[in-house]
Design a protein around this motif. Sequence first.
Motif, PDB file in Angstrom:
ATOM      1  N   TYR A   1       0.472  -1.222   0.414  1.00 57.11           N
ATOM      2  CA  TYR A   1       0.039   0.230   0.043  1.00 57.11           C
ATOM      3  C   TYR A   1       0.809   1.177   0.140  1.00 57.11           C
ATOM      4  O   TYR A   1       0.216   2.509  -0.463  1.00 57.11           O
ATOM      5  N   THR A   2       1.678   1.125   0.643  1.00 55.52           N
ATOM      6  CA  THR A   2       3.434   2.446   0.612  1.00 55.52           C
ATOM      7  C   THR A   2       4.078   2.325  -0.642  1.00 55.52           C
ATOM      8  O   THR A   2       4.513   3.549  -0.446  1.00 55.52           O
ATOM      9  N   TRP A   3       4.990   1.512  -0.927  1.00 56.22           N
ATOM     10  CA  TRP A   3       5.540   0.658  -1.000  1.00 56.22           C
ATOM     11  C   TRP A   3       5.380   0.510  -2.783  1.00 56.22           C
ATOM     12  O   TRP A   3       4.865  -0.048  -2.770  1.00 56.22           O
ATOM     13  N   PRO A   4       6.075   1.137  -4.256  1.00 49.75           N
ATOM     14  CA  PRO A   4       5.454  -0.054  -5.088  1.00 49.75           C
ATOM     15  C   PRO A   4       5.615  -0.756  -5.741  1.00 49.75           C
ATOM     16  O   PRO A   4       5.403  -1.412  -6.104  1.00 49.75           O
ATOM     17  N   ASP A   5       7.212  -1.389  -5.239  1.00 54.39           N
ATOM     18  CA  ASP A   5       8.030  -2.457  -5.554  1.00 54.39           C
ATOM     19  C   ASP A   5       7.855  -3.591  -4.268  1.00 54.39           C
ATOM     20  O   ASP A   5       9.314  -3.017  -3.419  1.00 54.39           O
ATOM     21  N   VAL A   6       7.370  -4.437  -4.155  1.00 48.70           N
ATOM     22  CA  VAL A   6       7.950  -5.261  -2.953  1.00 48.70           C
ATOM     23  C   VAL A   6       8.103  -6.886  -2.626  1.00 48.70           C
ATOM     24  O   VAL A   6       7.035  -7.384  -3.957  1.00 48.70           O
ATOM     25  N   THR A   7       9.230  -7.250  -2.354  1.00 47.17           N
ATOM     26  CA  THR A   7       9.101  -8.819  -2.266  1.00 47.17           C
ATOM     27  C   THR A   7       9.260  -9.469  -1.297  1.00 47.17           C
ATOM     28  O   THR A   7       9.813  -8.918   0.051  1.00 47.17           O
ATOM     29  N   TYR A   8       8.283 -10.125  -1.063  1.00 45.74           N
ATOM     30  CA  TYR A   8       7.748 -11.154   0.096  1.00 45.74           C
ATOM     31  C   TYR A   8       8.547 -12.344   0.020  1.00 45.74           C
ATOM     32  O   TYR A   8       8.781 -13.172  -1.342  1.00 45.74           O
ATOM     33  N   VAL A   9       8.702 -12.631   1.185  1.00 44.72           N
ATOM     34  CA  VAL A   9       9.976 -13.977   1.644  1.00 44.72           C
ATOM     35  C   VAL A   9       8.669 -14.948   2.957  1.00 44.72           C
ATOM     36  O   VAL A   9       8.777 -14.380   3.442  1.00 44.72           O
ATOM     37  N   ASP A  10       8.485 -16.023   2.346  1.00 44.19           N
ATOM     38  CA  ASP A  10       7.874 -16.755   3.937  1.00 44.19           C
ATOM     39  C   ASP A  10       7.845 -17.927   3.590  1.00 44.19           C
ATOM     40  O   ASP A  10       8.183 -18.627   1.930  1.00 44.19           O
ATOM     41  N   THR A  11       7.709 -19.362   4.495  1.00 42.41           N
ATOM     42  CA  THR A  11       8.193 -20.168   3.882  1.00 42.41           C
ATOM     43  C   THR A  11       6.839 -21.105   4.759  1.00 42.41           C
ATOM     44  O   THR A  11       6.128 -22.036   4.539  1.00 42.41           O
ATOM     45  N   ASP A  12       5.859 -20.243   5.239  1.00 40.38           N
ATOM     46  CA  ASP A  12       4.866 -20.690   5.165  1.00 40.38           C
ATOM     47  C   ASP A  12       3.012 -21.289   4.256  1.00 40.38           C
ATOM     48  O   ASP A  12       3.846 -20.711   3.191  1.00 40.38           O
ATOM     49  N   GLN A  13       3.162 -22.637   4.691  1.00 38.02           N
ATOM     50  CA  GLN A  13       2.088 -22.740   3.228  1.00 38.02           C
ATOM     51  C   GLN A  13       1.179 -22.291   3.088  1.00 38.02           C
ATOM     52  O   GLN A  13       1.173 -21.809   2.172  1.00 38.02           O
ATOM     53  N   ARG A  14       0.547 -21.577   3.947  1.00 39.93           N
ATOM     54  CA  ARG A  14      -0.824 -21.235   3.927  1.00 39.93           C
ATOM     55  C   ARG A  14      -0.425 -19.597   2.801  1.00 39.93           C
ATOM     56  O   ARG A  14      -1.211 -18.899   1.839  1.00 39.93           O
ATOM     57  N   THR A  15       0.859 -18.604   3.094  1.00 39.46           N
ATOM     58  CA  THR A  15       1.108 -17.526   2.555  1.00 39.46           C
ATOM     59  C   THR A  15       1.753 -18.060   0.779  1.00 39.46           C
ATOM     60  O   THR A  15       1.900 -17.412   0.380  1.00 39.46           O
ATOM     61  N   GLN A  16       2.565 -19.141   1.523  1.00 40.95           N
ATOM     62  CA  GLN A  16       2.860 -19.840  -0.197  1.00 40.95           C
ATOM     63  C   GLN A  16       1.662 -19.809  -1.485  1.00 40.95           C
ATOM     64  O   GLN A  16       1.846 -19.275  -2.221  1.00 40.95           O
ATOM     65  N   THR A  17       0.186 -20.363  -0.374  1.00 37.71           N
ATOM     66  CA  THR A  17      -0.755 -20.613  -1.284  1.00 37.71           C
ATOM     67  C   THR A  17      -1.248 -19.428  -2.037  1.00 37.71           C
ATOM     68  O   THR A  17      -2.096 -19.416  -2.545  1.00 37.71           O
ATOM     69  N   ALA A  18      -0.896 -18.420  -0.445  1.00 33.07           N
ATOM     70  CA  ALA A  18      -2.419 -17.362  -1.123  1.00 33.07           C
ATOM     71  C   ALA A  18      -1.399 -16.319  -2.242  1.00 33.07           C
ATOM     72  O   ALA A  18      -1.944 -15.258  -2.985  1.00 33.07           O
ATOM     73  N   PHE A  19      -0.097 -16.424  -2.463  1.00 32.92           N
ATOM     74  CA  PHE A  19       0.885 -15.660  -3.151  1.00 32.92           C
ATOM     75  C   PHE A  19       1.110 -16.121  -4.389  1.00 32.92           C
ATOM     76  O   PHE A  19       1.468 -16.042  -5.249  1.00 32.92           O
ATOM     77  N   ALA A  20       0.692 -17.638  -4.492  1.00 35.15           N
ATOM     78  CA  ALA A  20       0.528 -17.910  -5.859  1.00 35.15           C
ATOM     79  C   ALA A  20      -0.420 -17.348  -6.594  1.00 35.15           C
ATOM     80  O   ALA A  20       0.779 -17.236  -8.032  1.00 35.15           O
ATOM     81  N   ASP A  21      -1.170 -17.097  -6.480  1.00 34.67           N
ATOM     82  CA  ASP A  21      -1.706 -15.740  -7.476  1.00 34.67           C
ATOM     83  C   ASP A  21      -1.234 -14.461  -6.945  1.00 34.67           C
ATOM     84  O   ASP A  21      -2.111 -13.683  -5.811  1.00 34.67           O
ATOM     85  N   THR A  22      -0.072 -14.270  -7.926  1.00 34.65           N
ATOM     86  CA  THR A  22       0.227 -12.886  -6.968  1.00 34.65           C
ATOM     87  C   THR A  22      -0.741 -11.429  -7.370  1.00 34.65           C
ATOM     88  O   THR A  22      -1.130 -10.487  -6.618  1.00 34.65           O
ATOM     89  N   ALA A  23      -2.308 -11.965  -8.409  1.00 36.22           N
ATOM     90  CA  ALA A  23      -2.383 -10.888  -8.831  1.00 36.22           C
ATOM     91  C   ALA A  23      -3.893 -10.510  -8.107  1.00 36.22           C
ATOM     92  O   ALA A  23      -4.569  -8.852  -7.869  1.00 36.22           O
ATOM     93  N   SER A  24      -4.105 -11.482  -6.980  1.00 32.79           N
ATOM     94  CA  SER A  24      -4.506 -11.040  -5.705  1.00 32.79           C
ATOM     95  C   SER A  24      -3.899  -9.821  -4.723  1.00 32.79           C
ATOM     96  O   SER A  24      -4.872  -8.918  -4.867  1.00 32.79           O
ATOM     97  N   ALA A  25      -2.960 -10.698  -4.716  1.00 31.75           N
ATOM     98  CA  ALA A  25      -2.318  -9.043  -4.494  1.00 31.75           C
ATOM     99  C   ALA A  25      -2.054  -7.648  -4.950  1.00 31.75           C
ATOM    100  O   ALA A  25      -2.250  -7.046  -4.439  1.00 31.75           O
ATOM    101  N   ILE A  26      -1.934  -8.482  -5.722  1.00 32.78           N
ATOM    102  CA  ILE A  26      -1.933  -6.746  -6.658  1.00 32.78           C
ATOM    103  C   ILE A  26      -2.796  -6.316  -6.647  1.00 32.78           C
ATOM    104  O   ILE A  26      -3.022  -4.843  -6.319  1.00 32.78           O
ATOM    105  N   ARG A  27      -4.126  -7.006  -7.019  1.00 33.07           N
ATOM    106  CA  ARG A  27      -5.618  -6.201  -6.796  1.00 33.07           C
ATOM    107  C   ARG A  27      -5.291  -5.228  -5.717  1.00 33.07           C
ATOM    108  O   ARG A  27      -6.258  -4.168  -5.201  1.00 33.07           O
ATOM    109  N   LEU A  28      -5.371  -5.891  -4.392  1.00 30.22           N
ATOM    110  CA  LEU A  28      -5.886  -5.596  -2.981  1.00 30.22           C
ATOM    111  C   LEU A  28      -4.832  -3.964  -2.588  1.00 30.22           C
ATOM    112  O   LEU A  28      -5.439  -2.859  -2.157  1.00 30.22           O
ATOM    113  N   ALA A  29      -3.887  -4.327  -3.784  1.00 29.57           N
ATOM    114  CA  ALA A  29      -2.846  -3.060  -3.224  1.00 29.57           C
ATOM    115  C   ALA A  29      -2.480  -1.994  -3.649  1.00 29.57           C
ATOM    116  O   ALA A  29      -2.983  -0.676  -3.414  1.00 29.57           O
ATOM    117  N   ASP A  30      -3.455  -1.922  -4.905  1.00 30.57           N
ATOM    118  CA  ASP A  30      -4.308  -1.550  -5.860  1.00 30.57           C
ATOM    119  C   ASP A  30      -5.226  -0.684  -5.101  1.00 30.57           C
ATOM    120  O   ASP A  30      -5.350   1.148  -5.483  1.00 30.57           O
TER     121      ASP A  30
END
Length: 178
Positions: free
Chosen positions: A51-80
């Motif tokens: 929401y604050t920075w235009p370019d963010v790289t997220y890193v995590d081992t958690d399976q739930r996080t990996q599943t959610a970020f598998a569709d980065t388009a969803s995260a981009i829509r929310l951030a947008d």
Amino acid sequence: MSRRATPSTRTFTDHLDTAADRTGLYAVVAAHTGAKRVLYPVSSLDVTPSYTWPDVTYVDTDQRTQTAFADTASAIRLADQHKVYEGEPRIRFLGGEYDRVFGALPAASWDLLLSLHAGPVGTNAARCIKPGGWLLATGPVADPEFVFDASVLLSVRGKYRVVPEEADRPAARLFRRV
């Protein structure tokens, strides 16, 4: 671009409904540092840095996080929907232990490292941050690559501010990479 809630978007928003709101923290850190490119290990489902920075790289081992970020388009829509900058959000997710992931990333490529849950981030993280770049940490930092710059305080009214001295119970601390 569709604003429809997808399963991944709901995963992010469900998390944000129960997590502490850090948007004020990120706003004062952005103003203080001028950072544009952010690296966030142990991010969990906290997509609010985008929401604050235009370019963010997220890193995590958690399976739930990996599943959610598998569709980065969803995260981009929310951030947008919530961004405070011009242009399209750029979001990347890397799954795995952050020390291993950092070792494979290009050196001196990010302006800011968020270490809010990562504990001591170590040498591999420091090499990813540009000289003169920043580390925002909620815990102690004993890495000689970073020197203390400022404390970020949270007032009783819920407002964050940056002060140049070490404070007794800061919400976070800012360090510069030497």
